[in-house]
Motif scaffolding. Structure first.
Motif, short mmCIF file in Angstrom:
data_model
loop_
_atom_site.label_atom_id
_atom_site.label_comp_id
_atom_site.label_asym_id
_atom_site.label_seq_id
_atom_site.Cartn_x
_atom_site.Cartn_y
_atom_site.Cartn_z
N LEU A 119 0.84 -1.20 0.00
CA LEU A 119 0.00 0.00 0.00
C LEU A 119 0.87 1.25 0.00
N ASP A 120 0.50 2.23 -0.83
CA ASP A 120 1.23 3.49 -0.78
C ASP A 120 0.66 4.35 0.35
N TRP A 121 1.31 5.47 0.61
CA TRP A 121 0.96 6.26 1.79
C TRP A 121 -0.27 7.13 1.60
N HIS A 122 -0.84 7.15 0.40
CA HIS A 122 -2.07 7.89 0.18
C HIS A 122 -3.30 7.13 0.65
N VAL A 123 -3.12 5.87 0.99
CA VAL A 123 -4.22 5.01 1.41
C VAL A 123 -4.21 4.88 2.93
N ASP A 124 -5.36 5.07 3.57
CA ASP A 124 -5.45 4.88 5.00
C ASP A 124 -5.43 3.38 5.31
N MET A 125 -4.56 2.96 6.21
CA MET A 125 -4.42 1.55 6.51
C MET A 125 -5.73 0.96 7.04
N GLY A 126 -6.46 1.73 7.84
CA GLY A 126 -7.73 1.24 8.34
C GLY A 126 -8.74 0.98 7.23
N VAL A 127 -8.81 1.90 6.27
CA VAL A 127 -9.70 1.72 5.12
C VAL A 127 -9.26 0.53 4.29
N ALA A 128 -7.93 0.39 4.11
CA ALA A 128 -7.42 -0.73 3.34
C ALA A 128 -7.79 -2.06 4.00
N ARG A 129 -7.68 -2.13 5.32
CA ARG A 129 -8.05 -3.35 6.02
C ARG A 129 -9.52 -3.69 5.81
N LYS A 130 -10.39 -2.69 5.86
CA LYS A 130 -11.81 -2.94 5.65
C LYS A 130 -12.09 -3.39 4.22
N THR A 131 -11.36 -2.82 3.26
CA THR A 131 -11.59 -3.13 1.85
C THR A 131 -11.00 -4.48 1.47
N LEU A 132 -9.82 -4.76 1.95
CA LEU A 132 -9.09 -5.96 1.54
C LEU A 132 -9.33 -7.15 2.47
N GLY A 133 -10.02 -6.91 3.58
CA GLY A 133 -10.26 -8.01 4.50
C GLY A 133 -8.97 -8.45 5.16
N ASN A 134 -8.80 -9.76 5.30
CA ASN A 134 -7.62 -10.24 6.01
C ASN A 134 -6.48 -10.62 5.08
N ARG A 135 -6.39 -9.91 3.94
CA ARG A 135 -5.23 -10.07 3.08
C ARG A 135 -3.97 -9.63 3.83
N ILE A 136 -2.84 -10.21 3.48
CA ILE A 136 -1.56 -9.76 4.03
C ILE A 136 -1.20 -8.45 3.34
N VAL A 137 -0.84 -7.44 4.11
CA VAL A 137 -0.57 -6.11 3.56
C VAL A 137 0.82 -5.64 3.97
N GLN A 138 1.32 -4.68 3.22
CA GLN A 138 2.62 -4.07 3.49
C GLN A 138 2.48 -2.56 3.41
N GLY A 139 3.15 -1.88 4.30
CA GLY A 139 3.18 -0.42 4.25
C GLY A 139 2.91 0.16 5.63
N ASN A 140 2.46 1.39 5.61
CA ASN A 140 2.42 2.34 4.51
C ASN A 140 2.59 3.75 5.04
N VAL A 141 3.61 3.94 5.87
CA VAL A 141 3.87 5.23 6.50
C VAL A 141 4.38 6.23 5.46
N ASP A 142 3.91 7.46 5.56
CA ASP A 142 4.38 8.55 4.69
C ASP A 142 5.90 8.69 4.85
N PRO A 143 6.66 8.59 3.76
CA PRO A 143 8.13 8.69 3.88
C PRO A 143 8.60 9.98 4.53
N LEU A 144 7.87 11.07 4.35
CA LEU A 144 8.31 12.34 4.91
C LEU A 144 8.11 12.43 6.41
N VAL A 145 7.35 11.50 6.99
CA VAL A 145 7.25 11.44 8.44
C VAL A 145 8.63 11.26 9.07
N LEU A 146 9.53 10.61 8.35
CA LEU A 146 10.87 10.37 8.89
C LEU A 146 11.70 11.65 9.01
N PHE A 147 11.18 12.75 8.48
CA PHE A 147 11.82 14.05 8.69
C PHE A 147 11.30 14.72 9.96
N GLY A 148 10.32 14.11 10.60
CA GLY A 148 9.69 14.70 11.77
C GLY A 148 10.43 14.43 13.06
#
Length: 387
Positions: free
Chosen positions: A299-328
């Protein structure tokens, strides 16, 4: 910033629609308990329950590292990525520094193109450039196939086989490719274009050229992924880096079916190797991903992980923190990682950024990101199975 390293308390091509996007797969996920010495990330990608959330970062070998810049400032990209000793060193730098659960070979999604007869270069400050773009049916028909990658891409074998020995199952070894759509778009544009103009003109005016090119790429990528696996890769990620240029309907016609062809072709020969499908620009396309047969959905960072979980069910997922958060600040990083892990849940999740590490990212922030994943079990009131 030393204080930041703290802890938390079907192979045929078909036009797909959300309703029809069904393919043979190992999902929805059924969590399995398996006592094995295989790397943590590999076990999670296979749907096995594990002791914590594994972590790695896209573009974890990159210019944000001072050690990496000693090479990137001195040698051009293709020399670095196609010289085994250098590529092996660059692949191992982030693993030595941060101990992520995955090691990905230093390479590029465009690496297989010269074996097809499409030459490219990576120009510093400009990115990939293809001097002779592919824009006609005659050019598509004249392309070579990747029939003998050991001869046409020998350095890939040496890089992966050496990394497999060096890492020695302490982390999962990644191979990767660009999807047919992303490689076609690069090859048709000739360089990055914010509108993907030339490719989309062909898509709209002469779609048969694009379909023929995509089909040719898919066939060769099946061979190339198999070659990576046979060289030592334990898991392979498909990068659909240019999916954001496609509408949902265009994605369903020009990207996902050809990615599926690759996935099914690889799985037919290597059924036990997990495959990750990562799409840049997933907003508005999650419904299609529920039918993707990859083992893991990136998942890219434009997708909310909670929404992705509801949409994809119990699929295995990867992601998805905004890369620029690491500048914080430290608390910002901890908060974003905690939210991502909690929304994804204690199983079936590989922590990653939603895109590659950005140049200039503080190295200490990458270290913190990995440290937090190692403490992720403390976020859940559940005793996870230690393998």
């Amino acid at each position: 910033m030393k204080t930041m390293r703290t802890t938390l308390s079907g192979t045929g091509v078909d036009h797909l629609s959300p309703a029809r996007a069904k393919h043979p797969s190992r999902s929805p996920r059924t969590t399995r308990v398996c006592a094995t010495t295989d790397p943590l990330l590999l076990r999670v990608a296979r749907g096995e329950e594990a002791e914590r959330t594994p972590v790695w970062l896209m573009r974890q070998a990159g210019r944000y590292m001072a050690e990496f810049r000693k090479y990137s400032d001195k040698y051009p990209f293709r020399l670095r990525s196609e010289t085994p000793d250098i590529a092996i060193e660059l692949s191992l730098q982030p693993w030595r520094a941060y101990k992520p659960d995955g090691v990905i070979m230093f390479s590029d999604i465009l690496t297989p193109l010269p074996a097809l007869g499409i030459e490219f270069d990576v120009i510093k400050g400009k990115g990939p450039v293809i001097e002779t773009p592919i824009r006609s049916m005659e050019q598509v028909k004249s392309l070579s196939s990747i029939d003998d990658p050991l001869s046409s891409l020998p350095f890939v074998n040496e890089i992966l086989s050496s990394l497999r020995k060096e890492v020695d199952n302490q982390a999962a070894l990644f191979g990767f490719i660009g999807t047919p759509w992303t490689l076609a778009a690069y090859a048709m544009e000739g360089s990055a274009n914010k509108n993907c103009l030339q490719t989309k003109k062909i898509m709209l005016q002469q779609p048969e050229i694009l379909h023929a090119f995509l089909d040719h790429l898919a066939d060769s990528l099946i061979t190339y992924v198999g070659y990576q696996i046979e060289s030592g890769a334990q898991i392979v990620q498909l990068f659909d880096s240019w999916a954001h240029h496609l509408s949902p309907d265009q994605f369903a016609e020009f990207s996902l079916p050809y990615a599926e062809k690759v996935i099914q072709g690889v799985r037919a020969k290597h059924p036990d190797v997990p495959l990750i499908f990562h799409m840049n620009g997933g907003t508005g396309k999650l419904e299609f991903l529920s039918g993707c047969s990859a083992d893991v959905i990136g998942l890219d960072w434009h997708v909310d992980m909670g929404v992705a979980r509801k949409t994809l069910g119990n699929r295995i997922v990867q992601g998805n923190v905004d890369p620029l958060v690491l500048f914080g600040k430290e608390e910002d990083i901890r908060g974003a990682v905690t939210k991502c892990i909690q929304q994804a849940g204690p199983t079936g999740h590989i922590l990653n950024l939603g895109h590659g590490v950005v140049q200039g990212t503080p190295e200490e922030s990458v270290g913190l990101f990995c440290d937090l994943a190692r403490e992720s079990a403390s976020l859940f009131d559940k005793e996870l199975v230690s393998a």
